[in-house]
Design an enzyme around this catalytic site. Structure first.
Site, PDB file in Angstrom:
ATOM      1  N   GLY A  43       0.825  -1.206   0.000  1.00 13.07           N
ATOM      2  CA  GLY A  43       0.000   0.000   0.000  1.00 13.07           C
ATOM      3  C   GLY A  43       0.854   1.249   0.000  1.00 13.07           C
ATOM      4  N   GLY A  45      -0.285   4.466  -0.020  1.00 10.47           N
ATOM      5  CA  GLY A  45      -0.995   5.669   0.400  1.00 10.47           C
ATOM      6  C   GLY A  45      -0.240   6.381   1.505  1.00 10.47           C
ATOM      7  CD  GLU A  66      -0.789   2.015  -4.554  1.00 14.36           C
ATOM      8  OE1 GLU A  66      -1.883   1.962  -5.147  1.00 14.36           O
ATOM      9  OE2 GLU A  66      -0.671   1.981  -3.302  1.00 14.36           O
ATOM     10  CB  VAL A 100       0.208  -8.442  -2.823  1.00 10.18           C
ATOM     11  CG1 VAL A 100       0.544  -9.592  -1.882  1.00 10.18           C
ATOM     12  CG2 VAL A 100       1.223  -7.316  -2.662  1.00 10.18           C
ATOM     13  CB  ILE A 132      -4.441  -2.364   1.687  1.00  7.74           C
ATOM     14  CG1 ILE A 132      -4.935  -3.303   2.792  1.00  7.74           C
ATOM     15  CG2 ILE A 132      -3.163  -2.869   1.063  1.00  7.74           C
ATOM     16  CD1 ILE A 132      -5.311  -4.679   2.291  1.00  7.74           C
ATOM     17  N   GLY A 133      -5.685   0.496   3.569  1.00  5.38           N
ATOM     18  CA  GLY A 133      -6.958   1.127   3.884  1.00  5.38           C
ATOM     19  C   GLY A 133      -7.561   0.563   5.156  1.00  5.38           C
ATOM     20  CG  ASP A 173     -10.478   7.494  11.179  1.00  5.08           C
ATOM     21  OD1 ASP A 173     -10.586   8.670  10.785  1.00  5.08           O
ATOM     22  OD2 ASP A 173      -9.384   6.969  11.452  1.00  5.08           O
ATOM     23  CB  ALA A 181      -6.271  13.304  13.801  1.00  8.39           C
ATOM     24  CG  HIS A 306      14.445  36.660   2.066  1.00  3.01           C
ATOM     25  ND1 HIS A 306      14.398  35.622   1.167  1.00  3.01           N
ATOM     26  CD2 HIS A 306      15.761  37.001   2.200  1.00  3.01           C
ATOM     27  CE1 HIS A 306      15.625  35.351   0.753  1.00  3.01           C
ATOM     28  NE2 HIS A 306      16.467  36.178   1.369  1.00  3.01           N
TER      29      HIS A 306
END
Length: 327
Positions: A43, A45, A66, A100, A132-133, A173, A181, A306
């Site tokens: 994965g 991500g 991936e 995979v 993978i999630g 979630d 979060a 700067h």
């Protein structure tokens, strides 16, 4: 009133038997005191990329696998390509467009069977990290008895975080909205203020800032260049590379880019995509510009201190108007 905030857990697949010892999720990886000699991460991500950076920093030989063509596939493709290039320079191996097909555990690690463009091969490693999630933690809490509506492993909520059952809300979630979060925190405030009889403004998930804590960091919000083009929008793209900023040169952190997707007529910020040192600290300037309906005109005229990396934001805004003078 009830607020459900049970979170989520790593998804599992039938051909990837997670045992918590050789084949890990992020939860086991966080507390594992052993740095594997060779690590395969399934994965590419945000979670996979972050752990790849961490383990590589500690000396692991890391391979990321991936399924899609690029890492962090939900981000702007140009940013993904720059991240891949940077990670490869750090010694991280990337196998994109790779599936995979199975994992075999051995006495000293695991053998990961992969397929790339119909070519079959194996990767031997000490441990495997599955990233993978996730799926929501919705089992065993009584949702069925109340007939709370769920979909694809998450609780369905409306714009005020209320479920299909009056008096029951869900946040974080477990809603599957945007697994971050700070988004969960915003949802929690939304739910509580709604319960208290207030009328808070709805959350716009497409404009929520996203942050990936790899090295270099990635931060973004809004539309990618390809998404804007698919929607038929007339856009200008402003870019500025970090190797053209004095602060990045002084820090030795020259890998990076600021990229703005803007409306070609009025200069509205439709999306911002950043990769480089501390860009997760800089994305707030762009989200507040968008919230206050600011444009590249305001960003380009705002004087930045700067030397700072944030100067690149001003330069990217000027570049979107064809007015940049430092590139």
């Amino acid at each position: 009133n009830i607020i459900i905030a049970t979170g989520a857990r790593q998804k599992s697949l039938p051909n990837i038997p997670i045992d918590g010892e050789t084949i890990l999720t992020s939860r086991e990886a966080i507390i594992d005191p052993v740095v594997p000699e060779k690590l395969v991460i399934i994965g590419g991500g945000a979670t996979g990329v972050e752990f790849a950076y961490i383990y590589s920093s500690y000396g692991s030989e890391v391979t990321i696998i991936e399924l899609l063509e690029h890492l962090i596939p939900s981000e702007d493709e140009e940013i993904s390509l720059l991240l891949e290039r940077s990670l490869e320079k750090q010694g991280i191996r990337i196998l994109s467009g790779t599936e995979v097909s199975g994992i075999e555990t051995t006495s000293d690690g695991a053998i990961v069977s992969i397929t790339t463009n119909d070519d079959h091969s194996e990767v031997k490693c000490s441990k495997v990290l599955v990233a993978i999630g996730v799926q929501g933690n919705i089992e065993g809490i009584g949702l069925e008895s109340l007939s709370v509506t769920t979909s694809k492993g998450f609780i369905v909520v409306d714009e005020k975080m209320q479920t299909s059952v009056p008096g029951v809300s869900a946040v974080g979630d477990v809603t599957g909205k945007l697994l971050l979060a700070h988004v969960a925190s915003a949802q929690g405030i939304m739910a509580v203020e709604t319960i208290c009889g207030l009328n808070p403004p709805s959350l716009n998930y497409s404009l929520m800032p996203r942050a990936i804590y790899s090295n270099p960091q990635v931060a973004s919000f809004g539309l990618t260049e390809s998404q804007a083009k698919k929607q038929g929008l007339s856009i200008n793209v402003g870019k500025f590379p970090l190797h053209a900023t004095g602060k990045a040169l002084a820090l030795g952190e020259t890998d990076g880019l600021i990229k703005l997707i803007t409306d070609s007529e009025i200069g509205e910020i439709l999306g911002a995509h950043m990769i480089g040192a501390e860009v997760t600290e800089m994305i707030g300037e762009l989200t507040i510009t968008q919230l206050l309906e600011g444009t590249t005109t305001e960003l380009g005229s705002l004087v930045h201190p700067h030397p700072t990396i944030s100067e690149a934001v001003k330069e990217a805004a000027l570049n979107a108007q064809g007015l940049a003078i430092h590139i």
